[in-house]
Scaffold this active site. Structure first.
Site: not given
Length: 158
Positions: A47, A55, A96
């Site tokens: 990330r 999104e 992440r």
């Protein structure tokens, strides 16, 4: 005094000091998951630190989400990237890895914000050292109407 310095140095290393490694320092990108997350061929998900794009996955189609995803993919898919970690944490709540990602000497985190494909996402303490730098990049992109700042009536990552 020497013992205190040694204990302090060991403590910093254990807590993610700048020279501590959270994960790989480079890898080949298998795919761009969306505008701000990638997956390496080894399976690690990365990330981007200080970056939030609209999104474009799981049924979401936010304004500028697909262009952000496409630019990310164009920049990194199939390429070897370099990963630099922050001194304040290695992973997010989704496990992440959090990193600054560079390809061919260009930092993707910075580029996404600079071109108006992303907002700044600052969750202290991760990114504290560069937070102001990224806020300035976003302000400049907004003022110039780059990317989503002129294309979208509603910016969802804002």
């Amino acid at each position: 005094m020497k013992l205190a310095l040694l204990v302090g140095a060991v403590g910093l290393a254990a807590c993610g000091a700048p020279d501590a490694t959270c994960g790989p320092t480079s890898g080949v990108v298998q795919r761009a998951i969306d505008g701000d997350t990638i997956e390496l061929t080894t399976g690690e998900r990365i990330r981007y630190l200080l970056v939030d794009t609209p999104e474009s996955v799981n049924g979401a189609t936010d304004c500028y989400g697909e262009p952000a995803h496409q630019l990310n993919s164009d920049l990194v898919a199939g390429k070897t990237v370099q990963l630099a970690y922050d001194d304040a944490g290695c992973t997010d709540r989704f496990d992440r890895l959090l990193a600054y990602v560079s390809v061919d000497g260009v930092e993707v985190n910075r580029l996404l914000v600079e071109r108006g494909y992303a907002c700044v996402l600052y969750i202290p303490p991760a990114g504290t050292d560069r937070h102001v730098e990224f806020e300035n990049l976003e302000a400049a992109a907004r003022a110039a109407g780059r990317g989503m700042w002129s294309a979208c009536t509603v910016v969802t990552c804002d």
